[in-house]
Design a protein around this motif. Structure first.
Motif, PDB file in Angstrom:
ATOM      1  N   VAL A  44       0.834  -1.202   0.000  1.00 23.43           N
ATOM      2  CA  VAL A  44       0.000   0.000   0.000  1.00 23.43           C
ATOM      3  C   VAL A  44       0.872   1.256   0.000  1.00 23.43           C
ATOM      4  N   PHE A  45       1.879   1.287   0.864  1.00 25.39           N
ATOM      5  CA  PHE A  45       2.765   2.444   0.925  1.00 25.39           C
ATOM      6  C   PHE A  45       3.543   2.611  -0.383  1.00 25.39           C
ATOM      7  N   ALA A  46       4.034   1.500  -0.932  1.00 23.55           N
ATOM      8  CA  ALA A  46       4.831   1.571  -2.154  1.00 23.55           C
ATOM      9  C   ALA A  46       4.019   2.096  -3.329  1.00 23.55           C
ATOM     10  N   PHE A  47       2.810   1.567  -3.524  1.00 22.05           N
ATOM     11  CA  PHE A  47       1.980   2.014  -4.640  1.00 22.05           C
ATOM     12  C   PHE A  47       1.490   3.447  -4.431  1.00 22.05           C
ATOM     13  N   SER A  48       1.223   3.821  -3.175  1.00 22.42           N
ATOM     14  CA  SER A  48       0.788   5.196  -2.899  1.00 22.42           C
ATOM     15  C   SER A  48       1.903   6.182  -3.222  1.00 22.42           C
ATOM     16  N   LEU A  49       3.120   5.845  -2.804  1.00 19.90           N
ATOM     17  CA  LEU A  49       4.263   6.705  -3.122  1.00 19.90           C
ATOM     18  C   LEU A  49       4.503   6.754  -4.625  1.00 19.90           C
ATOM     19  N   ALA A  50       4.328   5.603  -5.294  1.00 20.99           N
ATOM     20  CA  ALA A  50       4.520   5.552  -6.738  1.00 20.99           C
ATOM     21  C   ALA A  50       3.517   6.450  -7.457  1.00 20.99           C
ATOM     22  N   ALA A  51       2.278   6.472  -6.959  1.00 21.25           N
ATOM     23  CA  ALA A  51       1.249   7.293  -7.590  1.00 21.25           C
ATOM     24  C   ALA A  51       1.629   8.770  -7.561  1.00 21.25           C
ATOM     25  N   TYR A  52       2.242   9.219  -6.475  1.00 21.23           N
ATOM     26  CA  TYR A  52       2.677  10.607  -6.372  1.00 21.23           C
ATOM     27  C   TYR A  52       4.004  10.834  -7.091  1.00 21.23           C
ATOM     28  N   ARG A  53       4.913   9.866  -6.948  1.00 20.36           N
ATOM     29  CA  ARG A  53       6.248  10.019  -7.540  1.00 20.36           C
ATOM     30  C   ARG A  53       6.188  10.064  -9.059  1.00 20.36           C
ATOM     31  N   TYR A  54       5.349   9.231  -9.665  1.00 18.68           N
ATOM     32  CA  TYR A  54       5.277   9.142 -11.122  1.00 18.68           C
ATOM     33  C   TYR A  54       4.113   9.936 -11.703  1.00 18.68           C
ATOM     34  N   HIS A  55       3.350  10.637 -10.817  1.00 20.68           N
ATOM     35  CA  HIS A  55       2.239  11.482 -11.251  1.00 20.68           C
ATOM     36  C   HIS A  55       1.236  10.722 -12.112  1.00 20.68           C
ATOM     37  N   ARG A  56       0.863   9.525 -11.671  1.00 17.71           N
ATOM     38  CA  ARG A  56      -0.092   8.704 -12.402  1.00 17.71           C
ATOM     39  C   ARG A  56      -1.071   8.039 -11.433  1.00 17.71           C
ATOM     40  N   TRP A  57      -2.021   7.308 -12.012  1.00 16.01           N
ATOM     41  CA  TRP A  57      -2.959   6.500 -11.242  1.00 16.01           C
ATOM     42  C   TRP A  57      -3.686   7.331 -10.178  1.00 16.01           C
ATOM     43  N   ARG A  58      -4.485   8.263 -10.668  1.00 14.91           N
ATOM     44  CA  ARG A  58      -5.185   9.210  -9.791  1.00 14.91           C
ATOM     45  C   ARG A  58      -6.003   8.510  -8.715  1.00 14.91           C
ATOM     46  N   ILE A  59      -6.604   7.383  -9.062  1.00  9.08           N
ATOM     47  CA  ILE A  59      -7.451   6.686  -8.089  1.00  9.08           C
ATOM     48  C   ILE A  59      -6.646   6.206  -6.887  1.00  9.08           C
ATOM     49  N   LEU A  60      -5.365   5.884  -7.101  1.00 10.13           N
ATOM     50  CA  LEU A  60      -4.510   5.489  -5.988  1.00 10.13           C
ATOM     51  C   LEU A  60      -4.048   6.696  -5.179  1.00 10.13           C
ATOM     52  N   ARG A  61      -3.962   7.851  -5.823  1.00 10.46           N
ATOM     53  CA  ARG A  61      -3.556   9.058  -5.107  1.00 10.46           C
ATOM     54  C   ARG A  61      -4.682   9.593  -4.234  1.00 10.46           C
ATOM     55  N   GLU A  62      -5.911   9.313  -4.621  1.00  9.86           N
ATOM     56  CA  GLU A  62      -7.037   9.872  -3.877  1.00  9.86           C
ATOM     57  C   GLU A  62      -7.696   8.821  -2.981  1.00  9.86           C
ATOM     58  N   ALA A  63      -8.472   7.918  -3.598  1.00 10.97           N
ATOM     59  CA  ALA A  63      -9.165   6.901  -2.796  1.00 10.97           C
ATOM     60  C   ALA A  63      -8.171   5.998  -2.078  1.00 10.97           C
ATOM     61  N   GLY A  64      -7.078   5.645  -2.766  1.00 10.05           N
ATOM     62  CA  GLY A  64      -6.094   4.756  -2.153  1.00 10.05           C
ATOM     63  C   GLY A  64      -5.480   5.327  -0.897  1.00 10.05           C
ATOM     64  N   VAL A  65      -5.195   6.623  -0.919  1.00 13.29           N
ATOM     65  CA  VAL A  65      -4.575   7.258   0.242  1.00 13.29           C
ATOM     66  C   VAL A  65      -5.568   7.357   1.401  1.00 13.29           C
ATOM     67  N   VAL A  66      -6.826   7.601   1.095  1.00 10.18           N
ATOM     68  CA  VAL A  66      -7.855   7.647   2.150  1.00 10.18           C
ATOM     69  C   VAL A  66      -7.938   6.296   2.854  1.00 10.18           C
ATOM     70  N   ILE A  67      -7.928   5.224   2.063  1.00  9.39           N
ATOM     71  CA  ILE A  67      -7.971   3.879   2.632  1.00  9.39           C
ATOM     72  C   ILE A  67      -6.711   3.601   3.430  1.00  9.39           C
ATOM     73  N   LEU A  68      -5.577   4.095   2.939  1.00  6.71           N
ATOM     74  CA  LEU A  68      -4.310   3.932   3.655  1.00  6.71           C
ATOM     75  C   LEU A  68      -4.373   4.573   5.028  1.00  6.71           C
ATOM     76  N   VAL A  69      -4.892   5.772   5.111  1.00  5.14           N
ATOM     77  CA  VAL A  69      -5.009   6.476   6.388  1.00  5.14           C
ATOM     78  C   VAL A  69      -5.947   5.722   7.328  1.00  5.14           C
ATOM     79  N   LEU A  70      -7.047   5.211   6.784  1.00  3.05           N
ATOM     80  CA  LEU A  70      -8.011   4.462   7.586  1.00  3.05           C
ATOM     81  C   LEU A  70      -7.367   3.213   8.176  1.00  3.05           C
ATOM     82  N   GLY A  71      -6.678   2.439   7.340  1.00  2.00           N
ATOM     83  CA  GLY A  71      -6.037   1.218   7.812  1.00  2.00           C
ATOM     84  C   GLY A  71      -4.913   1.500   8.783  1.00  2.00           C
TER      85      GLY A  71
END
Length: 235
Positions: free
Chosen positions: A153-180
């Motif tokens: 989860v952390f790796a893909f979330s960082l990748a979404a920001y680092r590579y400026h792609r996969w908006r759904i992981l930058r938004e919904a994914g990060v919310v789920i990350l914070v919840l977990g």
């Protein structure tokens, strides 16, 4: 003779769909614990742990263990497929490898279930603390599984920001990350305090967020397949 770009792209899209479906079904199966609310099982949802549902000798054990088996069996080829199909970048490679470890650890988790000694039914486990099941081999596999998917989860979330792609992981994914992550902190802090502190609820939120994130990852693979397939520019 090499394949044309169109054929290569078509194969990549088919592959991305297969990977996405496998991840989504794995996420759904990993949430099989929600059946505890529908099946005639007397469980203390506030204080019991999910490992108790498929502990040795428990009713409907096969239902919950089968769900975990399917999830693990699907995650292994899906993670390998992700490594082979999508562009090799440091963060996403870590993420796919972590998901592979999650799959293998979950299979081990099922093969080494919690013994009859479970805190939810008042058994005397012969160990102190809020997590007496941590004194069983099952604890190692569970810890490895949770740690592996947390790394993913952390790796893909960082990748979404680092590579400026996969908006759904930058938004919904990060919310789920914070919840977990919040649920995990809840459990870790409560383990050092006197009392129960609704650890059963905390774990259900933690595991539920894991399933939601897997489904979110599957959606990212499908909805943004072109970005997964196209090379990522170096930044």
């Amino acid at each position: 003779m090499t394949d044309s770009p169109r054929i290569t792209e078509r194969r990549a899209r088919v592959g991305s769909w297969l990977i996405a479906v496998a991840i989504a079904v794995a996420g759904l199966c990993y949430s099989s614990w929600v059946l505890e609310f529908a099946l005639p099982i007397h469980v203390d949802y506030v204080n019991s742990f999910l490992s108790e549902l498929d502990a040795e000798g428990k009713p409907y054990r096969e239902v919950f263990s089968t769900g975990d088996k399917i999830a693990a069996t699907l995650m292994i080829p899906a993670s390998i497929g992700g490594l082979l199909l999508f562009p090799r970048r440091a963060l996403t490679t870590v993420g796919w490898i972590a998901l592979l470890c999650f799959g293998t650890s979950t299979i081990a988790d099922v093969l080494m279930p919690l013994h009859d000694c479970t805190p939810g039914d008042g058994s005397d486990c012969g160990a102190g603390g809020l997590f007496p099941q941590l004194h069983q081999p099952h604890a190692l596999t569970s810890t490895l599984a949770v740690t592996s998917i947390a790394v993913a989860v952390f790796a893909f979330s960082l990748a979404a920001y680092r590579y400026h792609r996969w908006r759904i992981l930058r938004e919904a994914g990060v919310v789920i990350l914070v919840l977990g992550a919040s649920a995990t902190v809840w459990m870790l802090v409560a383990d050092n305090l006197t009392g129960n502190y609704a650890l059963g609820i905390a774990q259900r939120i933690q595991v539920g967020s894991m399933s939601l994130w897997l489904i979110t990852l599957a959606a990212a693979v499908v909805l943004e397949a072109r970005e997964w397939i196209e090379p990522v520019s170096r930044r």
